[in-house]
Every structure is written in C-alpha cells, then in structure tokens.
Design an enzyme around this catalytic site. Structure first.
Site, PDB file in Angstrom:
ATOM      1  N   GLY A 166      -3.798  -0.085  17.736  1.00 36.31           N
ATOM      2  CA  GLY A 166      -2.928  -0.182  16.555  1.00 36.31           C
ATOM      3  C   GLY A 166      -2.626   1.199  16.003  1.00 36.31           C
ATOM      4  O   GLY A 166      -3.406   2.145  16.217  1.00 36.31           O
TER       5      GLY A 166
ATOM      6  N   LYS B 217       0.819  -1.224   0.000  1.00 39.27           N
ATOM      7  CA  LYS B 217       0.000   0.000   0.000  1.00 39.27           C
ATOM      8  C   LYS B 217       0.853   1.275   0.000  1.00 39.27           C
ATOM      9  O   LYS B 217       0.432   2.307  -0.498  1.00 39.27           O
ATOM     10  CB  LYS B 217      -0.948   0.015   1.205  1.00 39.27           C
ATOM     11  CG  LYS B 217      -2.114  -0.951   1.066  1.00 39.27           C
ATOM     12  CD  LYS B 217      -3.108  -0.757   2.192  1.00 39.27           C
ATOM     13  CE  LYS B 217      -4.232  -1.763   2.113  1.00 39.27           C
ATOM     14  NZ  LYS B 217      -5.265  -1.530   3.123  1.00 39.27           N
TER      15      LYS B 217
ATOM     16  N   GLY C  81      -1.019   1.557  12.547  1.00 36.66           N
ATOM     17  CA  GLY C  81      -0.542   1.379  11.172  1.00 36.66           C
ATOM     18  C   GLY C  81      -1.436   2.137  10.194  1.00 36.66           C
ATOM     19  O   GLY C  81      -2.102   3.112  10.561  1.00 36.66           O
ATOM     20  N   GLY C  82      -1.449   1.659   8.946  1.00 36.65           N
ATOM     21  CA  GLY C  82      -2.246   2.302   7.896  1.00 36.65           C
ATOM     22  C   GLY C  82      -3.738   2.289   8.201  1.00 36.65           C
ATOM     23  O   GLY C  82      -4.441   3.267   7.927  1.00 36.65           O
ATOM     24  N   ALA C  83      -4.217   1.191   8.787  1.00 30.82           N
ATOM     25  CA  ALA C  83      -5.652   1.092   9.082  1.00 30.82           C
ATOM     26  C   ALA C  83      -6.044   2.108  10.162  1.00 30.82           C
ATOM     27  O   ALA C  83      -7.144   2.673  10.135  1.00 30.82           O
ATOM     28  CB  ALA C  83      -6.002  -0.321   9.522  1.00 30.82           C
TER      29      ALA C  83
HETATM   30  P1  ATR Z   1      -2.066  -1.812   8.516  1.00 36.14           P
HETATM   31  O1  ATR Z   1      -1.261  -0.896   7.653  1.00 36.14           O
HETATM   32  O2  ATR Z   1      -3.001  -2.713   7.763  1.00 36.14           O
HETATM   33  O3  ATR Z   1      -2.725  -1.114   9.649  1.00 36.14           O
HETATM   34  P2  ATR Z   1       0.303  -2.517   9.905  1.00 36.14           P
HETATM   35  O4  ATR Z   1       0.990  -1.308   9.439  1.00 36.14           O
HETATM   36  O5  ATR Z   1       1.052  -3.800   9.930  1.00 36.14           O
HETATM   37  O6  ATR Z   1      -1.029  -2.840   9.079  1.00 36.14           O
HETATM   38  O7  ATR Z   1      -0.279  -2.171  11.326  1.00 36.14           O
HETATM   39  C1  ATR Z   1      -0.822  -3.066  12.143  1.00 36.14           C
HETATM   40  C2  ATR Z   1      -0.854  -2.476  13.561  1.00 36.14           C
HETATM   41  O8  ATR Z   1      -1.234  -3.519  14.393  1.00 36.14           O
HETATM   42  C3  ATR Z   1       0.496  -1.957  14.005  1.00 36.14           C
HETATM   43  O9  ATR Z   1       0.329  -0.795  14.766  1.00 36.14           O
HETATM   44  C4  ATR Z   1       1.022  -3.114  14.865  1.00 36.14           C
HETATM   45  O10 ATR Z   1       1.795  -2.720  15.982  1.00 36.14           O
HETATM   46  P3  ATR Z   1       3.331  -2.230  15.841  1.00 36.14           P
HETATM   47  O11 ATR Z   1       3.244  -0.802  15.366  1.00 36.14           O
HETATM   48  O12 ATR Z   1       3.865  -2.362  17.204  1.00 36.14           O
HETATM   49  O13 ATR Z   1       3.952  -3.156  14.849  1.00 36.14           O
HETATM   50  C5  ATR Z   1      -0.261  -3.682  15.415  1.00 36.14           C
HETATM   51  N1  ATR Z   1      -0.119  -5.119  15.695  1.00 36.14           N
HETATM   52  C6  ATR Z   1       0.223  -6.095  14.829  1.00 36.14           C
HETATM   53  N2  ATR Z   1       0.226  -7.283  15.452  1.00 36.14           N
HETATM   54  C7  ATR Z   1      -0.090  -7.045  16.750  1.00 36.14           C
HETATM   55  C8  ATR Z   1      -0.220  -7.866  17.916  1.00 36.14           C
HETATM   56  N3  ATR Z   1      -0.057  -9.180  17.859  1.00 36.14           N
HETATM   57  N4  ATR Z   1      -0.570  -7.258  19.064  1.00 36.14           N
HETATM   58  C9  ATR Z   1      -0.766  -5.923  19.145  1.00 36.14           C
HETATM   59  N5  ATR Z   1      -0.628  -5.093  18.089  1.00 36.14           N
HETATM   60  C10 ATR Z   1      -0.309  -5.657  16.908  1.00 36.14           C
END
Ligand code: ATR
Length: 288
Positions: free
Chosen positions: A127, A68, A129-131
């Site tokens: 979270g 993305k 991230g992008g979402a």
């Molecule tokens: P997207 O862009 O689809 O939101 P992403 O950038 O991978 O995907 O973001 C996912 C979010 O979920 C991130 O904030 C991630 O935390 P980190 O910033 O610490 O990586 C969080 N996340 C992913 N797996 C997780 C888990 N098992 N427990 C808690 N947070 C999680």
C-alpha cells in the site's frame, strides 16, 4: 472533580470506529468525567463542525477516513510531523485555535519498538496511502537494509519514494515492484507491513498475501488492519511461525498519544496493557 470536556472522532463512515470504546475506557481508568463522541459528517458538514468546535463544544477531536487530509485547510496550526506527512488524525482546541497532529507515526513506532523484528533486515510495505507514510516516517527511527513498497497504483509508491528518500538512511525500491511477485519479494524479508485495508471487516477472508507459504518463518508481519485483530494475514503468518504485530497495538498506542496531547499530562505506564486487554475482550465478542 476536573471540568468535563468533550472529544469526538469525525469521519465518514465512523460507525465501526473503535476509538469511542478506547477513549471512554481511558477516561474511566483515569477517573475523568470527559466524554468522547462518534460524529459522521459529509464534506459540507465539516465546516459547520469546525465552527461548533471553535465555540468550545469540543476540546479536541480525532480525524479518520476520508478527512485526514481535507481537514488541514480548516486548522490554524500544524505540527511538523503531520505537515510533512500531509495528514492529521488528532486536533486540539486551544482557546479556539485548532492545532493538528499525526499520532499514527507514534503508534507505528511504538508497535515496531515493542516487537522483536530483525531491525537491520529488508522491509516490504503493502500500500502507498497515508498509513504507508506513517510506516515510512516510523521506519526513519530504525535501520532497515532496504524498504520495498508494493502498490496497486505504482505511481503513488514512486511519489513516496521521492518524498522519503531524502530523509531515509535506507534505500527505497518501488520500480517494477508488483503484487504478482510478492512471494519472491517476501522470501528474504525481515518485516512485512500491510497498510492496505485488505482483510478488514466485513471482508475478513481476504489477505494481501495469496499463499501462507510465501511468508518466511523468520519474518515479522505487522498488519495495520485493526478490525478484526486476528486478520487472515496474521493467521497465515502464525501458520508459518512468523512473529506478528496486530493493528490493535498501533490503534491503542496512537490513542494514548492523542490523550497525551489533549490532557497534557503523563499517563501511567500500565495504561497500554490495560486498554489493549480491554480492546481484545471487547472485540472477541464479535468474532467468536
Ligand atoms: P490510508 O490513507 O488509510 O492509507 P488510502 O489512502 O485509501 O488509506 O490507502 C490505502 C492503500 O491501500 C492505497 O495505496 C490503495 O491502493 P491504490 O493506491 O492503488 O488505491 C491500497 N488498497 C486499497 N484497497 C486495496 C486492494 N483491494 N488491494 C490492494 N491494495 C489496496
């Protein structure tokens, strides 16, 4: 009969993507001959795909994890919302000019508009991230009292606070906001949005909220995880009589927004309900 066009979703992995089911169903409903493919690509193959696309093999495509952000340098134009978020999930090929959009924000806004959450209350987002960025951009259309972001990596939440605070009419809190205090944070919240993948297939027994009784009965819980539709978090929320919004609502809505861009036409009002019913039936085969 209109000319046949070909669309695709690119990502890695894409095996479990529900987009081909949704978009093929839309073409069937609209009586269009178009097709929609699932294409798994390595980073090296991304460039080759763009060349193929520009040769007019594809008239548009969706982008999923992990491209993305990486797709942006390959595009010729980026729509404002997508540029602000720094992520593209929909691309249209206009005579070999590739233009990128982010329809996740539209999907999230629609999901929030059709639910009955208390729109002046406190929001907790899990979270960063992008979402989470799509959720924050969608919330700019509403008037919550405050937004708290909990993330495993606190620095990322801090960066989003900086980025969005300038545009938001609400305060964003990220400092000392930790998963271990989630019960306390949720106690007076109106809306919880899970933007992490916790609870996604195959880890369907996982939930980002350790105890169901941490979810207040007056709250609305929006889980962006689309697969399964009925995540552990939403099951916990139902146990507490909280209102729920599932990831399928956002998924269908962002797909319709992508089709509006590709087909450049108004789509029937009834389309959302038809696709959503189809998706629910399709997915129930896997989780019965
Ligand atoms: P997207 O862009 O689809 O939101 P992403 O950038 O991978 O995907 O973001 C996912 C979010 O979920 C991130 O904030 C991630 O935390 P980190 O910033 O610490 O990586 C969080 N996340 C992913 N797996 C997780 C888990 N098992 N427990 C808690 N947070 C999680």
């Amino acid at each position: 009969m209109p000319e046949k066009k070909t669309y695709a979703i690119i990502g890695n992995p894409v095996k479990h993507s529900l987009s081909p089911q949704i978009h093929s169903y839309i073409y069937k409903q609209l009586g269009l001959p178009h097709s929609y493919k699932k294409i798994q690509l390595s980073t090296v193959q991304l460039k080759k795909f763009i060349i193929r696309c520009k040769k007019n093999d594809f008239q548009g495509f969706n982008v999923t994890i992990p491209y993305k952000v990486k797709i942006i340098p390959f595009l010729d134009k980026i729509e404002e919302q997508a540029a602000f978020i720094g992520a593209v999930n929909t691309v249209i090929n206009e005579n070999s000019v590739l233009r990128g959009f982010n329809t996740d924000v539209t999907g999230c806004t629609y999901a929030l508009e059709r639910s009955s959450w208390e729109q002046t209350g406190k929001v907790v987002i899990l979270g960063a991230g992008g979402a989470c960025q799509a959720a924050l951009a969608a919330l700019l259309n509403f008037t919550p009292s405050s937004v708290y972001i909990i993330n495993r990596t606190p620095e990322k939440a801090g960066e989003l606070k900086q980025k969005f605070s300038e545009y938001a009419k609400f305060d964003i809190y990220t400092e000392n906001i930790k998963f271990k205090n989630i019960g306390q944070l949720l106690a007076d919240s109106a809306l919880l949005i899970n933007t992490t993948p916790v609870g996604m297939w195959p880890y369907i027994q996982d939930s980002p909220v350790p105890e169901a009784n941490m979810i207040p009965d007056h709250a609305t819980v929006f889980d962006m995880v689309p697969n399964p539709l009925h995540t552990r978090l939403l099951q916990q929320s139902e146990q507490r009589n909280a209102s729920t919004i599932n990831g399928g609502i956002m998924l269908v809505s962002q797909a319709i927004a992508a089709q509006r861009i590709w087909l450049e036409q108004k789509l029937p009002e009834t389309l959302f309900d038809k696709i959503y019913t189809y998706l629910t039936e399709y997915m129930s085969q896997y989780y019965e």
